[in-house]
Design a protein around this motif. Structure first.
Motif, PDB file in Angstrom:
ATOM      1  N   VAL A 247     -12.970   4.962   0.162  1.00 61.47           N
ATOM      2  CA  VAL A 247     -13.829   5.184   1.332  1.00 61.47           C
ATOM      3  C   VAL A 247     -13.502   6.557   1.911  1.00 61.47           C
ATOM      4  CG1 VAL A 247     -14.608   4.333   3.565  1.00 61.47           C
ATOM      5  CG2 VAL A 247     -13.806   2.717   1.832  1.00 61.47           C
ATOM      6  N   GLY A 248     -14.464   7.447   1.875  1.00 61.94           N
ATOM      7  CA  GLY A 248     -14.250   8.803   2.366  1.00 61.94           C
ATOM      8  C   GLY A 248     -13.891   8.822   3.839  1.00 61.94           C
ATOM      9  N   GLY A 249     -12.974   9.703   4.204  1.00 59.54           N
ATOM     10  CA  GLY A 249     -12.610   9.838   5.606  1.00 59.54           C
ATOM     11  C   GLY A 249     -13.780  10.272   6.467  1.00 59.54           C
ATOM     12  N   SER A 250     -14.692  11.047   5.881  1.00 61.40           N
ATOM     13  CA  SER A 250     -15.873  11.494   6.623  1.00 61.40           C
ATOM     14  C   SER A 250     -16.821  10.331   6.915  1.00 61.40           C
ATOM     15  CB  SER A 250     -16.618  12.568   5.834  1.00 61.40           C
ATOM     16  OG  SER A 250     -17.027  12.077   4.567  1.00 61.40           O
ATOM     17  N   ILE A 251     -16.647   9.220   6.187  1.00 61.91           N
ATOM     18  CA  ILE A 251     -17.432   8.014   6.433  1.00 61.91           C
ATOM     19  C   ILE A 251     -16.719   7.106   7.427  1.00 61.91           C
ATOM     20  CG2 ILE A 251     -18.254   5.871   5.380  1.00 61.91           C
ATOM     21  CD1 ILE A 251     -19.973   8.279   4.677  1.00 61.91           C
ATOM     22  N   LEU A 252     -15.478   6.789   7.142  1.00 64.04           N
ATOM     23  CA  LEU A 252     -14.759   5.787   7.932  1.00 64.04           C
ATOM     24  C   LEU A 252     -14.235   6.337   9.249  1.00 64.04           C
ATOM     25  CD1 LEU A 252     -13.638   2.884   8.006  1.00 64.04           C
ATOM     26  CD2 LEU A 252     -11.564   3.770   6.905  1.00 64.04           C
ATOM     27  N   ALA A 253     -13.744   7.581   9.225  1.00 65.79           N
ATOM     28  CA  ALA A 253     -13.041   8.107  10.395  1.00 65.79           C
ATOM     29  C   ALA A 253     -13.715   9.347  10.969  1.00 65.79           C
ATOM     30  CB  ALA A 253     -11.594   8.424  10.017  1.00 65.79           C
ATOM     31  N   LYS A 254     -15.013   9.433  10.814  1.00 70.92           N
ATOM     32  CA  LYS A 254     -15.740  10.616  11.254  1.00 70.92           C
ATOM     33  C   LYS A 254     -15.495  10.929  12.721  1.00 70.92           C
ATOM     34  CE  LYS A 254     -20.374  12.628  11.382  1.00 70.92           C
ATOM     35  NZ  LYS A 254     -21.813  12.405  11.083  1.00 70.92           N
ATOM     36  N   ASP A 255     -15.638   9.923  13.557  1.00 73.23           N
ATOM     37  CA  ASP A 255     -15.438  10.110  14.995  1.00 73.23           C
ATOM     38  C   ASP A 255     -14.305   9.234  15.520  1.00 73.23           C
ATOM     39  OD1 ASP A 255     -17.725  11.876  15.266  1.00 73.23           O
ATOM     40  OD2 ASP A 255     -18.970  10.090  15.024  1.00 73.23           O
ATOM     41  N   LEU A 256     -13.504   8.686  14.608  1.00 71.16           N
ATOM     42  CA  LEU A 256     -12.471   7.704  14.963  1.00 71.16           C
ATOM     43  C   LEU A 256     -13.071   6.596  15.830  1.00 71.16           C
ATOM     44  CD1 LEU A 256      -9.298   9.882  15.665  1.00 71.16           C
ATOM     45  CD2 LEU A 256      -9.838   8.537  13.624  1.00 71.16           C
ATOM     46  N   SER A 257     -14.254   6.146  15.390  1.00 70.97           N
ATOM     47  CA  SER A 257     -14.976   5.117  16.130  1.00 70.97           C
ATOM     48  C   SER A 257     -14.365   3.734  15.884  1.00 70.97           C
ATOM     49  CB  SER A 257     -16.448   5.109  15.689  1.00 70.97           C
ATOM     50  OG  SER A 257     -17.093   3.915  16.046  1.00 70.97           O
ATOM     51  N   THR A 258     -14.047   3.043  16.978  1.00 74.57           N
ATOM     52  CA  THR A 258     -13.546   1.675  16.871  1.00 74.57           C
ATOM     53  C   THR A 258     -14.545   0.801  16.126  1.00 74.57           C
ATOM     54  OG1 THR A 258     -12.357   1.904  18.955  1.00 74.57           O
ATOM     55  CG2 THR A 258     -12.795  -0.339  18.187  1.00 74.57           C
ATOM     56  N   GLU A 259     -15.825   0.960  16.459  1.00 69.87           N
ATOM     57  CA  GLU A 259     -16.864   0.146  15.839  1.00 69.87           C
ATOM     58  C   GLU A 259     -16.936   0.390  14.337  1.00 69.87           C
ATOM     59  OE1 GLU A 259     -17.240   1.995  18.529  1.00 69.87           O
ATOM     60  OE2 GLU A 259     -17.422   0.423  20.057  1.00 69.87           O
ATOM     61  N   GLY A 260     -16.750   1.668  13.936  1.00 70.11           N
ATOM     62  CA  GLY A 260     -16.810   1.985  12.511  1.00 70.11           C
ATOM     63  C   GLY A 260     -15.710   1.306  11.719  1.00 70.11           C
ATOM     64  N   PHE A 261     -14.500   1.333  12.249  1.00 67.76           N
ATOM     65  CA  PHE A 261     -13.384   0.674  11.572  1.00 67.76           C
ATOM     66  C   PHE A 261     -13.591  -0.849  11.541  1.00 67.76           C
ATOM     67  CE2 PHE A 261     -11.238   4.716  12.227  1.00 67.76           C
ATOM     68  CZ  PHE A 261     -10.456   4.829  11.090  1.00 67.76           C
ATOM     69  N   LEU A 262     -14.067  -1.404  12.637  1.00 72.28           N
ATOM     70  CA  LEU A 262     -14.287  -2.852  12.684  1.00 72.28           C
ATOM     71  C   LEU A 262     -15.398  -3.285  11.734  1.00 72.28           C
ATOM     72  CD1 LEU A 262     -13.934  -3.552  16.518  1.00 72.28           C
ATOM     73  CD2 LEU A 262     -12.339  -4.207  14.699  1.00 72.28           C
ATOM     74  N   ALA A 263     -16.433  -2.455  11.609  1.00 66.03           N
ATOM     75  CA  ALA A 263     -17.533  -2.791  10.697  1.00 66.03           C
ATOM     76  C   ALA A 263     -17.043  -2.834   9.258  1.00 66.03           C
ATOM     77  CB  ALA A 263     -18.668  -1.779  10.851  1.00 66.03           C
ATOM     78  N   TYR A 264     -16.254  -1.841   8.865  1.00 66.54           N
ATOM     79  CA  TYR A 264     -15.713  -1.845   7.502  1.00 66.54           C
ATOM     80  C   TYR A 264     -14.742  -3.002   7.304  1.00 66.54           C
ATOM     81  CZ  TYR A 264     -17.403   1.686   4.326  1.00 66.54           C
ATOM     82  OH  TYR A 264     -18.167   2.371   3.413  1.00 66.54           O
ATOM     83  N   ALA A 265     -13.934  -3.276   8.318  1.00 70.99           N
ATOM     84  CA  ALA A 265     -12.987  -4.384   8.217  1.00 70.99           C
ATOM     85  C   ALA A 265     -13.718  -5.709   8.033  1.00 70.99           C
ATOM     86  CB  ALA A 265     -12.102  -4.426   9.461  1.00 70.99           C
ATOM     87  N   GLY A 266     -14.780  -5.904   8.790  1.00 67.58           N
ATOM     88  CA  GLY A 266     -15.550  -7.140   8.665  1.00 67.58           C
ATOM     89  C   GLY A 266     -16.130  -7.306   7.274  1.00 67.58           C
TER      90      GLY A 266
ATOM     91  N   GLY B 260     -21.642   5.682   1.626  1.00 67.59           N
ATOM     92  CA  GLY B 260     -20.857   4.607   2.214  1.00 67.59           C
ATOM     93  C   GLY B 260     -20.991   4.437   3.700  1.00 67.59           C
ATOM     94  N   ALA B 261     -22.006   5.070   4.325  1.00 66.55           N
ATOM     95  CA  ALA B 261     -22.121   5.009   5.784  1.00 66.55           C
ATOM     96  C   ALA B 261     -22.317   3.586   6.295  1.00 66.55           C
ATOM     97  CB  ALA B 261     -23.268   5.904   6.254  1.00 66.55           C
ATOM     98  N   ASP B 262     -23.067   2.779   5.550  1.00 63.83           N
ATOM     99  CA  ASP B 262     -23.328   1.391   5.941  1.00 63.83           C
ATOM    100  C   ASP B 262     -22.456   0.471   5.089  1.00 63.83           C
ATOM    101  OD1 ASP B 262     -24.259  -1.158   6.442  1.00 63.83           O
ATOM    102  OD2 ASP B 262     -26.370  -0.592   6.451  1.00 63.83           O
ATOM    103  N   PRO B 263     -21.415  -0.114   5.647  1.00 59.75           N
ATOM    104  CA  PRO B 263     -20.529  -0.957   4.846  1.00 59.75           C
ATOM    105  C   PRO B 263     -21.222  -2.159   4.224  1.00 59.75           C
ATOM    106  CG  PRO B 263     -20.023  -1.162   7.189  1.00 59.75           C
ATOM    107  CD  PRO B 263     -20.956  -0.012   7.042  1.00 59.75           C
ATOM    108  N   MET B 264     -22.271  -2.661   4.853  1.00 60.93           N
ATOM    109  CA  MET B 264     -22.959  -3.813   4.292  1.00 60.93           C
ATOM    110  C   MET B 264     -23.716  -3.448   3.023  1.00 60.93           C
ATOM    111  SD  MET B 264     -21.717  -5.976   6.156  1.00 60.93           S
ATOM    112  CE  MET B 264     -22.474  -7.322   5.252  1.00 60.93           C
ATOM    113  N   LYS B 265     -24.171  -2.205   2.928  1.00 57.15           N
ATOM    114  CA  LYS B 265     -24.821  -1.762   1.697  1.00 57.15           C
ATOM    115  C   LYS B 265     -23.798  -1.637   0.567  1.00 57.15           C
ATOM    116  CE  LYS B 265     -28.791   0.568   3.772  1.00 57.15           C
ATOM    117  NZ  LYS B 265     -29.558   1.840   3.929  1.00 57.15           N
ATOM    118  N   VAL B 266     -22.595  -1.215   0.934  1.00 62.14           N
ATOM    119  CA  VAL B 266     -21.524  -1.156  -0.063  1.00 62.14           C
ATOM    120  C   VAL B 266     -21.237  -2.564  -0.576  1.00 62.14           C
ATOM    121  CG1 VAL B 266     -19.098  -0.588  -0.464  1.00 62.14           C
ATOM    122  CG2 VAL B 266     -20.508   0.900   0.979  1.00 62.14           C
TER     123      VAL B 266
END
Length: 234
Positions: free
Chosen positions: A7-26, A203-209
């Motif tokens: 998972v590219g850092g530019s996808i997962l940690a682009k803005d260090l968004s809590t929601e982004g990390f939680l979405a991938y975790a889910g 990889g922007a949308d974890p559900m598509k992955v």
């Protein structure tokens, strides 16, 4: 399946968004109900910023790599925190440790390992080491192109490539710390020798992955709303 996911850092940690990390975790938690997962997280913009400053301060490429690796491990630790008890608690520091961590039955999340290897290369090597069934490279482009699609409007997207064909495309990749190539040359060479099926996708949308992985497992193609990316098969 045993899956190695980059998972590219530019996808997962682009803005260090809590929601982004939680979405991938889910998404990873759902996938882990049916599959074994090892996830390699990139450094993204933060790593490139640190690497640029390090170079300006006189650091060589190996020193710059170590700084970038530190950032990837911080990103990995954030994803581990988001996964909670479903994750192995610390990022493995090498491939043997990653294999031992996988035996815990938890989702394993790691960052970089040694200088000279991008996190895509780490993913390919760890996939080979653990005998993974599938590699997925979730990046900021929707596949492999004949040229940079952001710069060349005539760039052609490849739906399927052999590892040898992919080697030819990326052979001129500049192997420096912080490289932004969709797939780097070392990763491709490892994929070529191990002959592990690989998918390069946005990889922007974890559900598509997750959808692509599940459909790959079932042997069916994703819907038109969820483009596959580029499949690398021998």
């Amino acid at each position: 399946m045993l899956i190695a996911l980059s998972v590219g850092g530019s996808i997962l940690a682009k803005d260090l968004s809590t929601e982004g990390f939680l979405a991938y975790a889910g998404m990873l938690k759902e996938l882990s109900k049916e599959h074994k997962l090892i996830v390699v997280v990139g450094g993204g913009v933060a790593a490139r910023d640190y690497i640029r400053t390090a170079r300006n301060l006189g650091a060589n490429e190996a020193e710059s790599d170590y700084i970038g690796i530190s950032i990837t491990r911080l990103n990995a630790q954030l994803l581990i925190t988001a996964l909670g008890e479903d994750a192995y608690p610390v990022p493995p520091l090498d491939y043997k440790e990653a294999q031992r961590a996988l035996s815990s039955g938890k989702i394993v999340v790691m960052g970089g390992v040694i200088p000279g290897q991008t996190t895509d290369a780490v993913t390919a090597i760890v996939a080979e080491y653990i005998k993974a069934d599938l590699i997925v490279i979730a990046t900021s482009v929707d596949g492999v192109y004949s040229a940079d699609p952001k710069k060349d409007p005539n760039a052609i997207k490849y739906e399927t490539l052999t590892p040898k064909e992919l080697v030819k495309i990326v052979i001129s990749t500049e192997m420096k710390a912080g490289s932004q190539s969709p797939v780097d040359l070392l990763a491709v060479k490892i994929i070529e020798r191990s002959n592990i099926k690989t998918i390069v996708m946005h990889g922007a949308d974890p559900m598509k992955v997750a959808d692509v992985i599940m459909r790959e497992n079932m042997g069916s193609m994703p819907s038109k709303k969820i483009p596959l990316g580029t499949r690398i098969v021998g």
